[in-house]
Enzyme design. Structure first.
Site, mmCIF file in Angstrom:
data_model
loop_
_atom_site.group_PDB
_atom_site.id
_atom_site.type_symbol
_atom_site.label_atom_id
_atom_site.label_comp_id
_atom_site.label_asym_id
_atom_site.label_seq_id
_atom_site.Cartn_x
_atom_site.Cartn_y
_atom_site.Cartn_z
ATOM 1 N N ASP A 58 -13.428 135.482 20.466
ATOM 2 C CA ASP A 58 -12.678 136.170 19.408
ATOM 3 C C ASP A 58 -13.001 135.523 18.065
ATOM 4 O OD1 ASP A 58 -10.578 137.962 18.401
ATOM 5 O OD2 ASP A 58 -9.476 136.113 18.046
ATOM 6 N N THR A 91 -12.613 141.345 14.266
ATOM 7 C CA THR A 91 -12.627 140.123 13.464
ATOM 8 C C THR A 91 -14.033 139.550 13.313
ATOM 9 O OG1 THR A 91 -12.049 138.905 15.471
ATOM 10 C CG2 THR A 91 -10.258 139.466 13.984
ATOM 11 N N THR A 92 -14.863 139.716 14.330
ATOM 12 C CA THR A 92 -16.254 139.245 14.253
ATOM 13 C C THR A 92 -17.080 140.172 13.372
ATOM 14 O OG1 THR A 92 -16.012 138.377 16.502
ATOM 15 C CG2 THR A 92 -18.240 138.530 15.628
ATOM 16 N N ASP A 395 -5.845 142.284 21.240
ATOM 17 C CA ASP A 395 -6.805 143.095 20.484
ATOM 18 C C ASP A 395 -6.776 144.549 20.947
ATOM 19 O OD1 ASP A 395 -7.473 140.811 19.207
ATOM 20 O OD2 ASP A 395 -9.541 140.696 19.890
#
Length: 446
Positions: A58, A91-92, A395
């Protein structure tokens, strides 16, 4: 680069060299995350100063563990953290996209394009891209049914640690999100992720994770003499001690007669007993407090066949209050100087029951009166695995919740990015200003 001695004996750096340093720092952060992106992405093992191990892919979790010093790189860490709070997933991706945009922008500046023109081009490209997606690429969720929601969850989970069990968890996530639906005052359907409590329990396979209708707490009764089940529960939620009353620090009581000392002790016990009596007389048969309950107080709860829970997390007690229609009581004091507990502060639910799952006891609040609450109980072999499964499920919950609230989806597999690339390339040719170069770079980045 120009360097000058400032009044605080530091150095001031400006110009192209600083821009290059910023881009280099941002690229360094992005390169750390690149290998964890997508279904073929790898997990990272992070070890902190005291030896605690975190295994995750994550993006937000990885960046939180890094000790980033460079100011430009810190902006990316904040960006990833904000994406995690606002959207929950991606998020990445946002870090890698932002790093690529900076890298391309730096190349344009080196080619004598002013940064203002680059920023204007990027903003124009963003507006056109959003307009194109809304007009051409979106499909209503209502027209596609439940299967599209399962696919959204499956897409989110496919790049995670539990990718092999996406079928189990995607259905689990969709059921959980749909169970907390409510309509607000403006007539909009909302699916609050905060109404879903995710608990972790060691043992068994992750496939044996399950949904519990109602809110669950990872704690047991304060005493074994209390009942394990209460039907038609009336819940008192208090934020004060139910221990034997003690004098505050700094107060001195001078006693001349030893008999008076015994009376002081008796009065201290009576103060706690009167508080408990007021709660029970108001009709409460389940009592939750964020503070402690000692053995003397437990005796009164056991005699009245009440369930009492101590040291409940404030976050949990607020959620239970919202779901059951109760009010968290900070003190029993009234404006008249007396103590009273109003029955209107009580929360209501059909049943409160204690059940054992694995090695731990859990309290389940079922059939809440005012709001909908659901709990997901995750099973797993060890702490590292459970932590990563929890992050993955969070997520997926956020992704499905967002999909249901905005009621639109786009095609996956890079189809939207490819369509945008072609559209922006054509759009850039229609412009005569320098912004077309920035839009062309944006198209190439996609």
């Amino acid at each position: 680069m120009s360097a000058a001695v400032t009044s605080i004996f530091g150095e001031r750096e400006t110009g192209q060299d600083v821009r290059t340093q910023n881009v280099t720092a941002v690229q360094a952060v992005a390169n750390i995350l690149k290998t964890s992106l997508g279904p073929q992405g790898l997990d990272k093992m992070l070890v902190d100063d005291i030896g605690d191990v975190t295994i995750t892919n994550d993006g937000a979790t990885i960046l939180k563990q890094l000790e980033v010093q460079h100011p430009a790189a810190k902006v990316l860490v904040d960006l990833s953290d904000l994406q995690d709070k606002e959207v929950g997933d991606g998020t990445t991706s946002v870090v890698i996209v932002a790093a690529e945009l900076l890298k391309r922008a730096n190349d344009l500046v080196k080619n004598s394009i002013h940064p203002t023109s680059v920023i204007a081009g990027y903003k124009l490209a963003m507006k056109e891209a959003v307009k194109f997606i809304n007009d051409q690429c979106t499909v209503k969720v209502d027209a596609l049914g439940r299967e599209v929601l399962v696919n959204v969850a499956r897409t989110t989970l496919s790049s995670k640690f539990i990718g092999a069990e996406t079928d189990t968890f995607s259905n689990l996530v969709v059921d959980a999100v749909q169970s907390v639906k409510y309509v607000n005052d403006r007539g909009e359907a909302k699916f609050p992720v905060k109404a879903i409590n995710v608990l972790k329990c060691h043992g068994k396979s992750s496939k044996e994770s399950f949904i519990v209708p109602g809110y669950a707490l990872a704690s047991g009764r304060a005493s074994q003499g209390m009942p394990t089940r209460v039907t038609n529960a009336k819940i008192a939620l208090v934020d004060f001690n139910l221990n034997k009353h003690r004098m505050a620090f700094g107060i001195q009581v001078l006693v001349e007669n030893p008999d008076e000392l015994q009376k002081i002790r008796e009065r201290e016990m009576n103060i706690a007993r009167e508080k408990i009596q007021k709660l029970i007389e108001a009709g409460a048969n389940v009592i939750l407090t964020t503070k402690g309950i000692d053995d003397m107080a437990m005796k009164y709860f056991v005699e009245n066949k009440c369930i009492a829970l101590r040291r409940v997390d404030k976050k949990d007690i607020r959620r239970i209050a919202k779901a059951t229609g109760g009010t968290v009581c900070l003190t029993l004091a009234t404006l008249d100087g007396e103590e009273k507990f109003d029955p209107s502060f009580l929360g209501h639910c059909e049943e409160v029951v204690e059940q054992r799952v694995g090695d731990n006891d859990y309290i389940f609040f079922k059939g809440a009166k005012c709001g909908k609450a659901t709990s997901i109980l995750l099973r797993g072999a060890n702490e590292f695995m459970l932590d990563e499964v929890e992050r993955s499920v969070h997520d997926a919950l956020c992704a499905v919740s967002r999909t249901l609230e905005c009621n639109t989806v786009v095609a996956g597999g890079g189809a939207v990015e490819t369509a945008l690339s072609i559209y922006l390339e054509d759009f850039a040719r229609t412009l005569g200003s320098r912004e077309q170069l920035a839009i062309a770079w944006e198209q190439e980045r996609l």
